[in-house]
Design a protein around this motif. Structure first.
Motif, PDB file in Angstrom:
ATOM      1  N   ILE A  68       0.870  -0.840   0.101  1.00 12.32           N
ATOM      2  CA  ILE A  68       0.552   0.466  -0.063  1.00 12.32           C
ATOM      3  C   ILE A  68       0.444   1.201   0.011  1.00 12.32           C
ATOM      4  CG2 ILE A  68      -1.489   1.435   1.417  1.00 12.32           C
ATOM      5  CD1 ILE A  68      -2.560  -1.413   2.073  1.00 12.32           C
ATOM      6  N   SER A  69       1.932   1.587   0.956  1.00 10.34           N
ATOM      7  CA  SER A  69       2.765   2.365   1.292  1.00 10.34           C
ATOM      8  C   SER A  69       3.516   2.255  -0.152  1.00 10.34           C
ATOM      9  CB  SER A  69       3.582   2.523   2.707  1.00 10.34           C
ATOM     10  OG  SER A  69       4.787   1.662   2.076  1.00 10.34           O
ATOM     11  N   SER A  70       3.716   1.871  -0.903  1.00 18.73           N
ATOM     12  CA  SER A  70       4.971   2.077  -2.123  1.00 18.73           C
ATOM     13  C   SER A  70       3.974   2.603  -3.137  1.00 18.73           C
ATOM     14  CB  SER A  70       5.013  -0.030  -2.320  1.00 18.73           C
ATOM     15  OG  SER A  70       5.930  -0.065  -1.906  1.00 18.73           O
ATOM     16  N   GLY A  71       2.603   2.381  -3.391  1.00 17.60           N
ATOM     17  CA  GLY A  71       1.658   2.451  -4.135  1.00 17.60           C
ATOM     18  C   GLY A  71       1.448   4.050  -3.938  1.00 17.60           C
ATOM     19  N   ILE A  72       0.969   4.422  -2.587  1.00 17.10           N
ATOM     20  CA  ILE A  72       0.982   5.579  -2.467  1.00 17.10           C
ATOM     21  C   ILE A  72       2.115   6.063  -3.056  1.00 17.10           C
ATOM     22  CG2 ILE A  72       0.486   7.357  -0.549  1.00 17.10           C
ATOM     23  CD1 ILE A  72      -1.269   5.525   0.662  1.00 17.10           C
ATOM     24  N   HIS A 108      -6.779   9.368  -0.461  1.00 18.48           N
ATOM     25  CA  HIS A 108      -6.279   8.482   0.893  1.00 18.48           C
ATOM     26  C   HIS A 108      -6.592   8.479   1.993  1.00 18.48           C
ATOM     27  CE1 HIS A 108      -3.377   9.604  -2.452  1.00 18.48           C
ATOM     28  NE2 HIS A 108      -2.718   7.948  -2.677  1.00 18.48           N
ATOM     29  N   ILE A 109      -7.993   8.835   2.440  1.00 17.43           N
ATOM     30  CA  ILE A 109      -8.647   8.470   3.592  1.00 17.43           C
ATOM     31  C   ILE A 109      -9.234   7.372   3.507  1.00 17.43           C
ATOM     32  CG2 ILE A 109     -10.170   9.439   4.921  1.00 17.43           C
ATOM     33  CD1 ILE A 109      -7.876  11.627   6.040  1.00 17.43           C
ATOM     34  N   PRO A 110      -9.410   6.801   3.022  1.00 20.82           N
ATOM     35  CA  PRO A 110     -10.033   5.096   2.906  1.00 20.82           C
ATOM     36  C   PRO A 110      -8.745   4.638   2.950  1.00 20.82           C
ATOM     37  CG  PRO A 110     -11.215   6.132   1.015  1.00 20.82           C
ATOM     38  CD  PRO A 110      -9.604   7.511   1.570  1.00 20.82           C
ATOM     39  N   VAL A 111      -7.735   4.876   2.394  1.00 12.48           N
ATOM     40  CA  VAL A 111      -7.284   3.280   2.922  1.00 12.48           C
ATOM     41  C   VAL A 111      -6.164   3.075   4.194  1.00 12.48           C
ATOM     42  CG1 VAL A 111      -4.945   2.980   2.160  1.00 12.48           C
ATOM     43  CG2 VAL A 111      -6.230   3.489   0.197  1.00 12.48           C
ATOM     44  N   VAL A 112      -6.601   5.123   4.539  1.00 11.52           N
ATOM     45  CA  VAL A 112      -6.249   4.879   6.426  1.00 11.52           C
ATOM     46  C   VAL A 112      -7.203   4.368   7.467  1.00 11.52           C
ATOM     47  CG1 VAL A 112      -5.594   6.957   9.597  1.00 11.52           C
ATOM     48  CG2 VAL A 112      -4.165   7.092   5.446  1.00 11.52           C
ATOM     49  N   GLN A 113      -8.784   5.100   6.785  1.00 10.76           N
ATOM     50  CA  GLN A 113      -9.181   4.201   7.910  1.00 10.76           C
ATOM     51  C   GLN A 113      -9.631   2.527   7.717  1.00 10.76           C
ATOM     52  OE1 GLN A 113     -13.100   6.361   6.518  1.00 10.76           O
ATOM     53  NE2 GLN A 113     -13.014   8.010   8.327  1.00 10.76           N
ATOM     54  N   LYS A 114      -9.172   1.832   6.721  1.00 10.31           N
ATOM     55  CA  LYS A 114      -9.560   0.332   7.104  1.00 10.31           C
ATOM     56  C   LYS A 114      -8.528  -0.146   7.069  1.00 10.31           C
ATOM     57  CE  LYS A 114      -8.789  -3.190   3.067  1.00 10.31           C
ATOM     58  NZ  LYS A 114      -8.898  -3.403   1.677  1.00 10.31           N
ATOM     59  N   ARG A 115      -6.830   0.730   6.904  1.00  9.74           N
ATOM     60  CA  ARG A 115      -6.023  -0.055   7.798  1.00  9.74           C
ATOM     61  C   ARG A 115      -6.425   0.180   9.786  1.00  9.74           C
ATOM     62  NH1 ARG A 115      -3.387  -3.736   5.538  1.00  9.74           N
ATOM     63  NH2 ARG A 115      -1.083  -3.342   6.778  1.00  9.74           N
ATOM     64  N   ILE A 116      -6.640   0.973   9.960  1.00 11.76           N
ATOM     65  CA  ILE A 116      -6.916   1.844  11.435  1.00 11.76           C
ATOM     66  C   ILE A 116      -7.710   0.339  11.702  1.00 11.76           C
ATOM     67  CG2 ILE A 116      -7.568   2.508  12.742  1.00 11.76           C
ATOM     68  CD1 ILE A 116      -6.256   5.253  11.513  1.00 11.76           C
ATOM     69  N   GLU A 117      -8.973  -0.014  11.068  1.00 19.14           N
ATOM     70  CA  GLU A 117      -9.827  -0.918  11.128  1.00 19.14           C
ATOM     71  C   GLU A 117      -9.241  -2.174  11.553  1.00 19.14           C
ATOM     72  OE1 GLU A 117     -12.994  -0.502   8.227  1.00 19.14           O
ATOM     73  OE2 GLU A 117     -13.541   1.227   9.505  1.00 19.14           O
ATOM     74  N   GLN A 118      -8.286  -2.975  10.938  1.00 15.01           N
ATOM     75  CA  GLN A 118      -7.490  -3.663  10.051  1.00 15.01           C
ATOM     76  C   GLN A 118      -6.755  -4.351  12.412  1.00 15.01           C
ATOM     77  OE1 GLN A 118      -6.240  -3.184   6.586  1.00 15.01           O
ATOM     78  NE2 GLN A 118      -7.404  -4.999   5.794  1.00 15.01           N
ATOM     79  N   ALA A 119      -6.292  -3.123  11.972  1.00 16.19           N
ATOM     80  CA  ALA A 119      -5.508  -3.058  13.212  1.00 16.19           C
ATOM     81  C   ALA A 119      -6.260  -3.575  14.107  1.00 16.19           C
ATOM     82  CB  ALA A 119      -4.275  -1.783  13.088  1.00 16.19           C
ATOM     83  N   LEU A 153       1.163  18.506  -1.867  1.00 21.41           N
ATOM     84  CA  LEU A 153       0.220  17.550  -1.833  1.00 21.41           C
ATOM     85  C   LEU A 153      -0.998  17.924  -0.969  1.00 21.41           C
ATOM     86  CD1 LEU A 153       3.076  14.784   0.559  1.00 21.41           C
ATOM     87  CD2 LEU A 153       2.017  14.504  -1.807  1.00 21.41           C
ATOM     88  N   ASN A 154      -1.894  17.841  -1.372  1.00 20.29           N
ATOM     89  CA  ASN A 154      -2.424  19.217  -0.773  1.00 20.29           C
ATOM     90  C   ASN A 154      -3.708  18.499  -0.617  1.00 20.29           C
ATOM     91  OD1 ASN A 154      -4.547  18.211  -2.859  1.00 20.29           O
ATOM     92  ND2 ASN A 154      -3.447  19.934  -4.464  1.00 20.29           N
ATOM     93  N   ASP A 155      -5.368  19.282   0.233  1.00 23.48           N
ATOM     94  CA  ASP A 155      -6.348  18.910   0.873  1.00 23.48           C
ATOM     95  C   ASP A 155      -6.542  17.220  -0.156  1.00 23.48           C
ATOM     96  OD1 ASP A 155      -7.986  18.195   3.599  1.00 23.48           O
ATOM     97  OD2 ASP A 155      -9.338  19.080   1.671  1.00 23.48           O
ATOM     98  N   SER A 156      -6.755  17.689  -1.453  1.00 22.25           N
ATOM     99  CA  SER A 156      -7.280  16.651  -2.691  1.00 22.25           C
ATOM    100  C   SER A 156      -6.597  15.606  -2.075  1.00 22.25           C
ATOM    101  CB  SER A 156      -7.549  16.525  -3.895  1.00 22.25           C
ATOM    102  OG  SER A 156      -6.192  16.900  -4.402  1.00 22.25           O
ATOM    103  N   TYR A 157      -5.344  15.483  -2.021  1.00 22.57           N
ATOM    104  CA  TYR A 157      -4.449  14.045  -2.390  1.00 22.57           C
ATOM    105  C   TYR A 157      -4.944  13.584  -1.073  1.00 22.57           C
ATOM    106  CZ  TYR A 157      -0.354  11.602  -1.819  1.00 22.57           C
ATOM    107  OH  TYR A 157       0.973  10.377  -1.209  1.00 22.57           O
ATOM    108  N   TYR A 158      -4.926  14.497   0.171  1.00 20.18           N
ATOM    109  CA  TYR A 158      -4.556  13.843   1.702  1.00 20.18           C
ATOM    110  C   TYR A 158      -5.889  12.423   1.643  1.00 20.18           C
ATOM    111  CZ  TYR A 158      -1.009  15.472   3.666  1.00 20.18           C
ATOM    112  OH  TYR A 158       0.467  16.217   3.684  1.00 20.18           O
ATOM    113  N   GLN A 159      -7.736  13.530   0.988  1.00 19.43           N
ATOM    114  CA  GLN A 159      -8.673  12.939   1.074  1.00 19.43           C
ATOM    115  C   GLN A 159      -8.843  11.670   0.366  1.00 19.43           C
ATOM    116  OE1 GLN A 159     -11.472  14.111   3.097  1.00 19.43           O
ATOM    117  NE2 GLN A 159      -9.889  15.778   3.995  1.00 19.43           N
TER     118      GLN A 159
END
Length: 61
Positions: A10-14, A34-45, A26-32
């Motif tokens: 995942i991090s390699s792709g990002i 990738h938020i679903p990826v971050v949320q999924k990884r937190i849930e998995q953790a 890296l503006n707000d649209s970039y962060y927005q």
């Protein structure tokens, strides 16, 4: 090892997205985007941590 590989993939792709940008903006649209990826990884953790803790505490009995 599976969890490490998932994070690496995942991090390699990002990071590859950043490398292809001509300027590092890296503006707000970039962060927005990738938020679903971050949320999924937190849930998995959380789920994985719960599993590890359950194993530990089940062995204690």
């Amino acid at each position: 090892m599976k969890w490490i590989w998932e994070s690496y993939s995942i991090s390699s792709g990002i990071y590859a997205e950043i490398d292809t940008m001509k300027t590092l903006q890296l503006n707000d649209s970039y962060y927005q985007s990738h938020i679903p990826v971050v949320q999924k990884r937190i849930e998995q953790a959380g789920i994985r941590l719960a599993g590890v803790l359950n194993k530990i505490f089940n062995q204690a009995h």
